[in-house]
Design an enzyme around this catalytic site. Sequence first.
Site, short mmCIF file in Angstrom:
data_model
loop_
_atom_site.label_atom_id
_atom_site.label_comp_id
_atom_site.label_asym_id
_atom_site.label_seq_id
_atom_site.Cartn_x
_atom_site.Cartn_y
_atom_site.Cartn_z
N LYS A 52 83.84 38.76 42.71
CA LYS A 52 84.80 38.31 44.11
C LYS A 52 84.11 39.17 45.20
O LYS A 52 83.88 38.63 46.39
CB LYS A 52 86.22 39.10 43.87
CG LYS A 52 86.86 37.91 42.70
CD LYS A 52 88.51 38.26 42.31
CE LYS A 52 88.91 37.62 41.27
NZ LYS A 52 90.07 37.96 40.71
N GLN A 96 94.30 42.84 40.66
CA GLN A 96 93.92 42.21 39.41
C GLN A 96 94.56 42.51 38.31
O GLN A 96 95.07 43.77 37.90
CB GLN A 96 92.29 42.75 39.30
CG GLN A 96 91.54 42.12 38.00
CD GLN A 96 91.04 40.79 38.69
OE1 GLN A 96 91.05 40.42 39.71
NE2 GLN A 96 90.79 39.87 37.59
N ASP A 119 96.34 35.64 46.07
CA ASP A 119 96.13 35.22 44.65
C ASP A 119 97.47 34.26 44.25
O ASP A 119 97.58 33.89 43.18
CB ASP A 119 96.32 36.31 43.91
CG ASP A 119 95.22 36.45 42.87
OD1 ASP A 119 94.35 35.64 42.83
OD2 ASP A 119 95.32 37.25 41.91
N1 GUN Z 1 93.07 38.07 35.87
C1 GUN Z 1 92.34 36.99 35.35
N2 GUN Z 1 92.07 36.24 36.33
C2 GUN Z 1 92.99 36.63 37.21
C3 GUN Z 1 93.23 35.93 38.55
O1 GUN Z 1 93.07 34.95 38.82
N3 GUN Z 1 94.09 36.86 39.36
C4 GUN Z 1 94.29 38.20 39.10
N4 GUN Z 1 95.08 38.89 39.96
N5 GUN Z 1 94.07 38.48 38.20
C5 GUN Z 1 93.49 37.85 37.08
#
Ligand code: GUN
Length: 292
Positions: A52, A96, A119
């Site tokens: 990211k 995350q 998110d």
């Molecule tokens: N863990 C796995 N995929 C994601 C996601 O799209 N967002 C977040 N915050 N955590 C994740």
Amino acid sequence: MRVLSAAPLLQDMLPEISARVQKFRAGSGRPPKVALIRVGDDPASTIYLKTKMNRAHKIGIDSELFAYPEAVAEEEVVARIQHLNQEPSVDGILVQLPLPDPLSEKSILDKIVPEKDVDGLTTVTQGRLFRGDACLAPCTAQGIVRLLKTAHVNMAGKHAVIVGRSLIVGRPLAMMLLHENCTVTVAHSQSRNVATLCRGADILISSVGSPGFVTPEFVKEGATVIDVGISRSCSPDGTKCVVGDVDFRAVAPLCEFITPVPGGVGPMTVECLMQNVVEAAEHLWNGGSASE
Ligand code: GUN
């Protein structure tokens, strides 16, 4: 059969998002910025966050990682989020997942103000999505709908079967596909006759995280198959690799469209996060408030 890869779509999306970032930078005098929070050192989370941050850098978006040890107190993470909510140079906040026990994911996520919820995982955002109102929708679900639209998959009236009911993927995707006028079935670990349910799908989305879960007996001839699974595995020669939920080689010949792993849904998730950050930045810059 056509393989629906993210790469050509990302190439097409790049000029538009770059132009928006340029415009924002010129107007505000700073780049859009996303704050990323990691707790513990789960290797998959570390890799996802690095991906990211690299993509953000490429597009001209600033990112800052706040990494905490597994034993961090919930109050410390909450205090950080509350500070970031107020910080004018930060447009988006992402925590995350998964978070280690005993941290409460829902309680921590809900400390993010909706205006910075890039998110799409807070109660407010998911409520807006449920109602069909404008919001920063969860990135994987957005990425899947974009892939389907790009391939001109006609969604209205089609039967979409989603396997997996997570707050990150399954549930928001069910809402988004309803908004596209699909007939939606959500199957999960307690569902009976999952293969039969899946065989009724015009669009089958698997978000289980179990390699080889989707075999030919799950797939109707001419279906579109979207693979959200990401599992680490070893190829026969012993090298590490990433595999999805779908037995690609056996299933692909049955499909009209199928997404690969890697290179399908994963990069789309990252790209939709970038879109959400720019969207949040523009909204805040245009006078949207980030109150709390
Ligand atoms: N863990 C796995 N995929 C994601 C996601 O799209 N967002 C977040 N915050 N955590 C994740």
